[in-house]
Design an enzyme around this catalytic site. Structure first.
Site, short mmCIF file in Angstrom:
data_model
loop_
_atom_site.label_atom_id
_atom_site.label_comp_id
_atom_site.label_asym_id
_atom_site.label_seq_id
_atom_site.Cartn_x
_atom_site.Cartn_y
_atom_site.Cartn_z
N TRP A 30 32.58 30.34 -17.44
CA TRP A 30 31.23 30.51 -16.90
C TRP A 30 30.96 29.52 -15.76
O TRP A 30 30.43 29.88 -14.72
CB TRP A 30 30.21 30.39 -18.01
CG TRP A 30 28.80 30.83 -17.71
CD1 TRP A 30 27.67 30.32 -18.28
CD2 TRP A 30 28.34 31.89 -16.83
NE1 TRP A 30 26.55 30.99 -17.80
CE2 TRP A 30 26.95 31.95 -16.91
CE3 TRP A 30 29.00 32.78 -15.98
CZ2 TRP A 30 26.18 32.85 -16.17
CZ3 TRP A 30 28.23 33.68 -15.22
CH2 TRP A 30 26.85 33.71 -15.32
N LYS A 206 22.07 36.04 -30.57
CA LYS A 206 22.77 37.31 -30.28
C LYS A 206 24.27 37.17 -30.54
O LYS A 206 24.96 38.16 -30.79
CB LYS A 206 22.48 37.79 -28.86
CG LYS A 206 22.90 36.85 -27.73
CD LYS A 206 24.29 37.06 -27.24
CE LYS A 206 24.72 35.93 -26.33
NZ LYS A 206 26.09 36.06 -25.84
#
Ligand SMILES: NC(=O)c1ccc[n+]([C@@H]2O[C@H](COP(=O)([O-])OP(=O)(O)OC[C@H]3O[C@@H](n4cnc5c(N)ncnc54)[C@H](O)[C@@H]3O)[C@@H](O)[C@H]2O)c1
Length: 353
Positions: A30, A206
């Site tokens: 990322w 999530k």
């Protein structure tokens, strides 16, 4: 009314993206994708890692062969293992795994006297104390204006300029807007949301659901099962979020349902890949090793399970994942247990009661 709209338009026109000196801490998938994207927007970018080998390899190849094959780091990206680079940054982006957020922020404290804005992109909760990562950073760097930047954003796609939308959230509106103005480009659209509790919890929780979706795939179950896990998963995420002070609407946004959809359905998701292996019968510890990178959902399951207990919130999918990962329950028996829970209603406020 017309004057109001005109003035709002003027304001947003004034907040055009300016070129900034950005330091990104964490040169994993990322951090590297964000570095490539921000450098292409013309910003001056430094990418940091504490690991000499990681920086040496990136310096030599200018490519993250394992995580982002084919993505060449533009020459404008400086690579370093020295945190001194953070000194002159206008924007610091923290892209290390959750477990390393506190120690990295603490190392910054030794160097930074007056931090402006720190955008954290890690998705998780601090182990043990179960606090949000922006709270961790604020504890270590009290003068920092901390932003959570979160949403459905696989590094593999952002690095290729595939259209993506995320959310910038902070207790300090001006800091959330600074991140929005600085990082937004035609491939990377950023919305602001003042509900940082909801934004951070959505990003952390999530991952638990991605794991569950992966287990279901690993068991060879169907699209119906996955739709059930995602929908009921969202419902329990929101239930815990609201109990912790979040706004329910945030879970219907990019950092809730948006991130849930992407992470439960994509092969880019390590949490899902990990879940698939567990569903296929690989012991969780071995599956972690096989993925070989950050699987935030593994620890997030522990955190969510504990928070649900503390808050007295029912989170059946989280509970089931917890028993599968930490209690030796087989995935198949876990699914059976979920399907045979006592009957209940779908919505929280039921008109018949
Ligand atoms: N990969 C994605 O697509 C993506 C997208 C959005 C958010 N995130 C979140 O961003 C965070 C980082 O994810 P990633 O995929 O880049 O992880 P990663 O495992 O690929 O890389 C993490 C990087 O952090 C640094 N790091 C590792 N251990 C460290 C330590 N102990 N101290 C300081 N630095 C350390 C290293 O540079 C390492 O390469 C995670 O919380 C993840 O959930 C990832």
């Amino acid at each position: 009314m017309a004057r109001k709209i005109k003035s709002a338009k003027r304001k947003s026109a004034q907040r055009v993206s300016k070129l900034a000196n950005i330091v990104i801490l964490g040169s994993g998938g990322w951090g590297t994708a964000l570095a490539v994207m921000t450098a292409k927007s013309g910003h001056s970018v430094t990418l940091w890692s504490p690991f000499e080998e990681e920086i040496a390899e990136l310096s030599q190849t200018r490519e993250h062969k394992k995580l982002l094959p084919g993505i060449i780091l533009p020459p404008e990206i400086a690579l370093t293992t020295s945190l001194d680079m953070a000194l002159g940054a206008e924007l610091l982006i923290l892209a290390v795994p959750s477990f390393a957020v506190r120690q990295t922020a603490r190392r910054l404290r030794e160097r930074l006297s007056d931090v402006t804005v720190i955008a954290n992109v890690a998705k998780g909760l601090e182990e043990g104390r179960l606090i949000r990562l922006s709270e961790v950073i604020e504890e270590e760097l009290p003068s920092a204006r901390v932003v959570a930047l979160s949403g459905p954003s696989h590094a593999e796609e952002v690095a290729r300029g595939i259209p993506t939308s995320v959310v910038s959230s902070s207790r300090h509106g001006s800091a959330a807007e600074l991140v929005q103005d600085t990082l937004m480009n035609p491939c990377f659209r950023i919305y602001t949301n003042p509900d940082i509790v909801g934004v951070e919890l959505g990003g952390a929780l999530k991952n638990v659901m991605a794991l569950a979706a992966g287990v279901s795939d690993g068991l060879g179950l169907g699209d119906n099962t996955k739709a059930m896990l995602m929908t009921r998963g969202l419902s329990e995420m929101a239930r815990l979020g609201v109990a912790m002070g979040a706004r329910r609407e945030t879970f219907a946004g990019l950092t809730g349902v948006g991130d849930l959809v992407v992470t439960c359905t994509s092969m880019h998701s390590r949490n899902r890949r990990f879940g698939i292996m567990v569903g296929e019968g690989v012991p969780p510890k071995e599956a972690l090793e096989r993925v070989g990178q950050t699987v935030e959902g593994y620890k997030a399951t522990l955190a969510a399970h504990e928070l649900a207990k503390r808050k007295g919130i029912e989170m059946p999918i989280t509970e089931c994942c917890h028993r599968v990962l930490y209690g030796g329950l087989s995935p198949r028996n876990g699914m059976y247990a979920l399907m045979t829970r006592p009957k209940t209603h779908e919505v929280e406020e039921h008109p018949w009661f």
